[in-house]
Enzyme design. Structure first.
Site: not given
Ligand code: FAD
Ligand code: UDP
Length: 368
Positions: A172, A176, A249, A280, A300, A348, A350
């Protein structure tokens, strides 16, 4: 006759895009979510005028102009470019791995010198066919970067040895040989001006939403309301964990409101050593260039998922991939149910991939 065409379980991005598109096609949708708000993991809470990314920092990025135009049609995005900094035992390094990082580590000044240094380390490690995250990381950037910037962070984040994790996780991150700290290679990147809630509220405008409503607390009654169920929750939960639990996780977010304007000077600082218990610190105001007198920071802490916790990341190792394939088979044989999103597809994803996946599913479903 059912009251609705679609019952959409989950008001996250996947469910919201599907609901919007189905409504646009004249269908009647009911969206439910067990949380007290829409937006899923993109949800932001306003604290002292700062949009706090309640479920972790979210930066939108994509190479696909259609997806970029699509999200911008609901809310304009700003020009934020993610450039996290890594803190390894007090030393600071730029991310992703680029000429700035290589200079900070080895004092090399040219791409040629940096490549030679990495090649020397890769050769010494003797990895020719990388099979897991550790081998993949070492063959991309060498042992020094792996030890200082990857191993500790990765093993904290996933609670597993880097040798037991799939290599795609580390792919991911860009590597560069230019002095460019942009964390993403994508053409388009930014944060919705005014926060992510504007995006999901725009998608769900005019659509009936019931919050604090868990599908499993009232499954039969809720399913009977609609011709088709669109399910975006955990796939193992949908099938009553009949093939066992998938592993996820989870994270714990420790939010603090500080009476100072600028705590760390950057939105994201990663702590990459093994000893610091968090991965972080996020300072939310910097996503929107905030000038508020106060600031909100979030530590976090990764943790293993147990019942009741939020399942943030699928653990796509061999064991879970095998369990998931059994659920996928069950899902394919389920009538009148559409599965989509990070939890139902155990991927996983985005945000841009979630938008793309939901739009694609809509097209296939409506035969377009
Ligand atoms: P979710 O957002 O998980 O939505 C699912 C919904 O279903 C939830 O609101 C939940 O409450 C609901 N639900 C589940 N079960 C039930 C049930 N039984 N009844 C009623 N409701 C229910 N993506 C990026 O592009 N850039 C980023 O920087 C980025 N950072 C992230 C950082 C973190 C810490 C995490 C965890 C994710 C990150 N993502 C990021 C990914 C991004 O959050 C997801 O791609 C996106 O939000 C997923 O959308 P979704 O609708 O599939 O799931
Ligand atoms: N990662 C790492 N060091 C960093 C940042 C990321 O080793 O400083 C690795 C780690 O395994 C992480 C993965 O790269 O789970 C993807 O990072 P990303 O920032 O995309 O994670 P997210 O924002 O989805 O948690």
């Amino acid at each position: 006759m059912a009251q609705y065409d679609y019952l959409i379980v989950g008001a996250g991005l996947w469910g919201s895009v599907f609901a919007h598109e189905a409504t646009k096609r004249g269908k009647k949708c009911l969206v439910i979510d067990r949380r007290p708000h829409t937006g899923g993991n993109t949800y932001c809470e306003n604290v002292e005028g700062i949009n706090v990314h309640k479920y972790g920092a979210h930066i939108f990025h994509t190479n696909d102009k259609n997806i970029w135009d699509y999200v911008n049609s609901f809310v304009e995005f700003n020009r934020y470019t993610n450039s996290p900094v890594a803190n390894y035992k007090g030393e600071l390094y730029n991310l992703p791995f680029n000429m700035n990082t290589f200079y900070q580590l080895w004092k090399v000044r040219t791409p040629e010198e940096a490549k030679a240094k990495i090649q020397e380390q890769v050769k010494e490690a003797g990895i020719t066919d990388p099979k897991n995250l550790e081998e993949q990381a070492i063959s991309l950037v060498g042992v020094d970067i792996y030890e200082k910037l990857i191993k500790g962070y990765t093993e904290k984040q996933w609670g597993r040895k880097a040798t037991e994790l799939p290599d795609f996780i580390i792919k991911r991150l860009p590597v560069r040989f230019t002095y460019d700290n942009n964390y993403f290679n994508d053409k388009y990147q930014g944060i919705p001006i005014g926060g992510y809630n504007k995006l999901t509220e725009g998608l769900l405008e005019g659509i009936e939403v019931r919050l604090d409503t868990d599908f499993f607390k009232n499954r039969e009654e809720l399913s009977a309301l609609a011709e088709t169920v669109v399910y975006t929750g955990q796939i193992d939960e949908y099938f009553g964990f009949s093939h066992g639990s998938l592993e996820y996780r989870s994270l714990r977010f420790d939010n603090q409101l500080l009476d100072q304007e600028n705590y760390q000077g950057n939105a994201v600082i990663n702590y990459t050593d093994a000893e610091t218990p968090f991965t972080r610190i996020i300072e939310h105001k910097h996503f929107e260039f905030g000038t508020q007198p106060k600031t909100v920071i979030t530590h976090e802490y990764p943790s293993e998922w147990t019942t009741g916790a939020e399942p943030y990341y699928p653990v796509n190792d061999d064991k879970n991939t095998e369990v998931f394939s059994k659920y996928k088979e069950l899902a394919q044989n389920e009538d009148n149910v559409i599965f989509g999103g990070r939890l139902a597809e155990y991927r996983y994803y985005d945000m841009h991939q979630v938008v793309g996946s939901a739009l694609k599913k809509v097209k296939v479903h409506f035969g377009e």
